[in-house]
Motif scaffolding. Structure first.
Motif, short mmCIF file in Angstrom:
data_model
loop_
_atom_site.label_atom_id
_atom_site.label_comp_id
_atom_site.label_asym_id
_atom_site.label_seq_id
_atom_site.Cartn_x
_atom_site.Cartn_y
_atom_site.Cartn_z
N LEU A 101 1.58 -16.31 18.39
CA LEU A 101 0.69 -15.16 18.52
C LEU A 101 -0.59 -15.48 17.77
N LEU A 102 -1.65 -15.87 18.53
CA LEU A 102 -2.91 -16.32 17.92
C LEU A 102 -2.64 -17.45 16.93
N LEU A 103 -1.80 -18.42 17.37
CA LEU A 103 -1.42 -19.61 16.60
C LEU A 103 -0.54 -19.28 15.41
N LEU A 104 -0.07 -18.03 15.28
CA LEU A 104 0.83 -17.65 14.19
C LEU A 104 2.25 -17.59 14.75
N PRO A 105 3.19 -18.36 14.19
CA PRO A 105 4.56 -18.34 14.72
C PRO A 105 5.25 -17.00 14.43
N VAL A 106 5.78 -16.39 15.49
CA VAL A 106 6.45 -15.10 15.38
C VAL A 106 7.76 -15.18 16.12
N PRO A 107 8.87 -14.70 15.53
CA PRO A 107 10.17 -14.75 16.22
C PRO A 107 10.17 -13.85 17.47
N LEU A 153 1.70 -3.43 7.86
CA LEU A 153 2.18 -4.23 8.99
C LEU A 153 3.19 -3.47 9.84
N ALA A 154 4.12 -2.80 9.18
CA ALA A 154 5.22 -2.16 9.90
C ALA A 154 4.85 -0.79 10.46
N SER A 155 3.71 -0.23 10.07
CA SER A 155 3.33 1.09 10.56
C SER A 155 2.13 1.03 11.50
N VAL A 156 1.06 0.40 11.05
CA VAL A 156 -0.15 0.37 11.87
C VAL A 156 0.08 -0.42 13.15
N HIS A 212 12.31 -6.80 13.62
CA HIS A 212 11.97 -6.05 14.83
C HIS A 212 12.71 -6.62 16.05
N GLU A 213 12.62 -7.92 16.24
CA GLU A 213 13.26 -8.55 17.40
C GLU A 213 14.78 -8.51 17.28
N LEU A 214 15.28 -8.64 16.06
CA LEU A 214 16.73 -8.57 15.86
C LEU A 214 17.26 -7.19 16.26
N ALA A 215 16.47 -6.15 16.00
CA ALA A 215 16.88 -4.80 16.38
C ALA A 215 16.95 -4.66 17.90
N HIS A 216 16.01 -5.29 18.62
CA HIS A 216 16.09 -5.30 20.09
C HIS A 216 17.39 -5.94 20.55
N PHE A 237 4.34 -11.22 8.04
CA PHE A 237 4.37 -10.79 9.43
C PHE A 237 5.57 -11.35 10.20
N PRO A 238 5.85 -12.67 10.12
CA PRO A 238 7.04 -13.18 10.83
C PRO A 238 8.34 -12.55 10.35
N LEU A 239 8.44 -12.25 9.05
CA LEU A 239 9.68 -11.65 8.55
C LEU A 239 9.88 -10.25 9.11
#
Length: 720
Positions: free
Chosen positions: A238-244, A300-303, A215-219, A208-210
């Motif tokens: 995000l719910l204690l999960l590190p996300v870039p 992950l990338a679609s739903v 996703h964020e890099l594209a922004h 998920f973080p990858l």
């Protein structure tokens, strides 16, 4: 209107306090000219804290005169010399100055009130802390400034960041969508167990973080490509999960809405491309860990993109794209405020209530968006909680409680606070106070005092009485038919014979054992009565076992339990077939009305059993008539077996069946079974046809019904 009245409206009694001040906008502000729905707006960018503020032409008419050289009195004199119907009053100027001061956009030559500044900083800090509790996404940890890195990436990718690249994206994604539709059963089969298995959750936590990093890099790349600046990249919880995350909010200053929409959609576009690539790998790979990884990435990338990022009803990327497309900034907040405005202006009669709709067409969007977003947010949060609770009960319960608090508790708390200020604090005036109390009283009466019809609708199937169903009383092989299909039968008449070699052998062995003990007992009676008394219990046991085997042997003769015409499906294939005990072998079509067999969800069972006053049955081929019915049999324990496949989804019914059961007669959740008797004049004997059954209960107010529905939800899904 005469000049005296006009002057009284434009002049403020507090003006003398600030008339000599010469405020100015702070030097670090950057101004951007925008147009929304044909109207000019000015977006003020605060470069110190990264905040953006939007002002209409009337506000900017005043702000443009705040240069630090002219006092407010001079500003007012200039505005008064250009008097027209849109000329602001002194109170309007004071209100605008208060807002600018609260936003920390004003600078003056006077010394600031340090106490007021401290209080304002304390309020802002408290607001930030509360936002972290309310929203896990608010916990951010900045790491580095990616502006220079993104600039180099834009230079490298510029050859493909054009219309040719957009066409290549379509050619890459569209075939994946078509193939996914054709492989839909494979993709969705047993999806909850595949995704929520503990080992798969660990893989998802790593993937998920990858995916979100891309996703964020594209922004950031899209923002940099259109001339924006990106100076903040880090990790959020995000719910204690590190996300870039990447801070690309500088795109809000872009004057063209197409550029703002591109930045908002960039992350979704790259995720969909990643999902397409992962799906192609999933089709190509053999079963194993690499195929499972490809499946996880595709999901992950679609739903998440479709349900969350791409959906404008949630405040993620799709929301900002929609806001820019329809040119309504702050759509969610303004839609909520518009419903509050309708309540205050229409119900409370407040003439001074201000509408947040500032351009033609905005009110329609506000009316539709606020309720749709609220309902969708509730559905998504509760669905996630229920989905997780099926595998991890405690986590699902925590998510459910948090969902109730965030989606229902907080809006209710804010609504009650606003109602208190309008009614108890008399902000709405006496007329508004009376109107609000009348609305509240009417609502309470409607919810808890006025009884409303209460009904429960279930599906059923026309079926035979239980005694008309011919079942195998004992397992065995069909040996001989004693009745033919269509023959009239009487109760107890034999239909066919079964043979069970193992049972015959057991019976012969037991007969010999019983005879042996009988001989011992007969010999002991004549010789030694004391010995005979000792042998008697053993003889009784052997006789009891033999009687049980004889009873099973008698059940090898399958008999009719009712009088009627024999219906024997596939009679030509019965000879020699093995039958399980209790297996249905034939039916006796009686001349009486058929029965209706229904299944009832566990959450409805208590209401139907204890509070039903009338039962009505309708059949699809005669929808204009309803027949009364009575309960003649209720299975006391819950089961997942359906009385007929016609009640399941595969047979056209409404019950969700287990996809692993090919017969279509195994439900996913347990239920109770009822058998209903129809009147004797019921004219239809179409056994197996579906029927609609309505249980009519005692009338009940809507409020109690809503409470019971919520309680049933928790009982049904969380077993709480």
């Amino acid at each position: 209107m005469d000049a005296g009245t006009l002057g009284a409206q434009l002049v403020s009694s507090h003006w003398y306090r600030v008339a000599g001040i010469a405020p100015r906008l702070r030097d670090h502000l950057r101004l951007h000219a925008h147009r929304y729905r044909g109207q000019p707006w000015t977006v003020v960018e605060d470069r110190l804290n990264g905040k953006f503020h939007r002002f209409d032409a009337q506000a900017w008419r005043i702000m443009g005169l705040l240069d630090g050289r002219h006092t407010l009195e001079a500003v007012w004199q200039q505005l008064a010399s250009e008097a027209d119907e849109a000329t602001p009053s002194q109170d309007d100027i004071l209100a605008l100055l208060g807002q600018l001061h609260g936003m920390d956009l004003l600078a003056t030559d006077t010394l600031p009130d340090l106490g007021e500044v401290g209080d304002r900083d304390h309020r802002q800090a408290r607001k930030r802390r509360w936002s972290k509790v309310m929203n896990p996404l608010a916990i951010r940890v900045p790491i580095f400034d990616p502006d220079r890195l993104l600039g180099r990436l834009v230079e490298w990718l510029r050859p493909v960041l054009n219309r040719g690249g957009a066409l290549a994206w379509l050619l890459w994604v569209l075939p994946a969508i078509v193939l996914a539709a054709s492989h839909w059963p494979e993709l969705t089969h047993n999806v909850s167990e595949r995704l929520l298995a503990l080992d798969n959750l660990l893989m998802l936590a790593l993937l998920f973080p990858l995916v979100k990093a891309l996703h964020e890099l594209a922004h950031g790349i899209a923002c940099k490509m259109r001339g924006g600046e990106v100076h903040d990249m880090g990790v959020m919880l995000l719910l204690l999960l590190p996300v870039p995350y990447v801070e690309a909010s500088s795109s809000w200053a872009f004057p063209r809405k197409r550029d703002r929409m591109l930045v908002g959609a960039a992350g979704m576009l790259i995720e969909i491309a990643i999902a397409a690539g992962a799906f192609y790998l999933w089709l190509w790979l053999e079963p194993g860990t690499p195929k499972a990884l490809a499946y996880d990435v595709a999901v992950l990338a679609s739903v998440t993109t479709v349900l969350f990022n791409g959906n404008p009803l949630l405040r993620y990327d799709g929301y900002y794209v929609l806001s820019d497309a329809i040119e309504i900034p702050n759509l969610a907040q303004r839609a909520t405020r518009y419903w509050g405005y309708l309540f205050e202006s229409r119900l409370l009669g407040r003439r001074d209530a201000l509408s947040p709709a500032m351009a033609p067409g905005e009110s329609g969007w506000f009316i539709a968006y606020a309720p749709l977003a609220f309902v969708y947010r509730c559905i998504v949060m509760f669905s996630i909680a229920i989905f997780v609770a099926t595998q991890y009960y405690a986590i699902g319960m925590l998510l459910a409680v948090w969902s109730v608090g965030m989606t229902l508790g907080m809006p209710l708390y804010k609504g009650l606070g606003r109602f208190w200020s309008l009614v108890v604090a008399r902000e709405a005036g006496r007329r508004g106070q009376r109107a609000a109390l009348a609305v509240l009283g009417a609502l309470l009466v409607l919810l808890f005092a006025i009884p409303m019809p209460l009904r429960t609708q279930v599906n059923g199937v026309l079926w035979l009485p239980e005694n008309a169903i011919v079942r195998a009383g004992q397992r065995g092989f069909v040996e001989q038919m004693q009745a033919q299909p269509g023959q009239r039968l009487a109760p107890g008449q034999p239909v066919l014979n079964l043979v069970e070699p193992v049972l015959a052998a057991q019976r012969a062995v037991q007969q010999a054992r019983r005879d042996t003990v009988q001989i011992r007992y007969d010999a002991a009676v004549t010789v030694d009565p004391t010995l005979a008394a000792q042998v008697a219990p053993a003889l009784a046991r052997e006789n009891q076992v033999l009687a049980h085997l004889d009873e099973r042997h008698e059940r090898l003769v399958v008999r009719s339990g009712a009088s009627g015409q024999l219906w024997l499906p596939a009679s030509e294939d019965l000879q020699g077939r093995y039958m399980r005990q209790g297996q249905v072998m034939a039916y006796v079509v009686t001349p009486t009305a058929p029965r209706v067999r229904i299944i009832v969800d566990q959450v409805d069972e208590n209401l139907i059993r204890a509070h039903t006053r009338r039962i009505l049955v309708k059949v699809p081929f005669d929808p204009g008539r309803a027949w009364p019915a009575t309960v003649v049999r209720a299975v006391p324990s819950a089961s997942r077996d359906l009385p007929s496949a016609a009640l399941g989804r595969q047979g056209g019914g409404g019950v969700v069946t287990d996809p692993r059961d090919d017969s279509g007669r195994r439900a996913l959740i347990s239920h109770f079974e009822y058998e209903l008797a129809l009147p004797d004049d019921f004219p239809y004997h179409l056994i197996g046809s579906r029927a609609s059954v309505r249980f009519e209960h005692d009338m009940e107010p809507v409020g109690y019904r809503l409470w019971r529905s919520v309680r049933r939800l928790f009982l049904g899904y969380f077993h709480a």
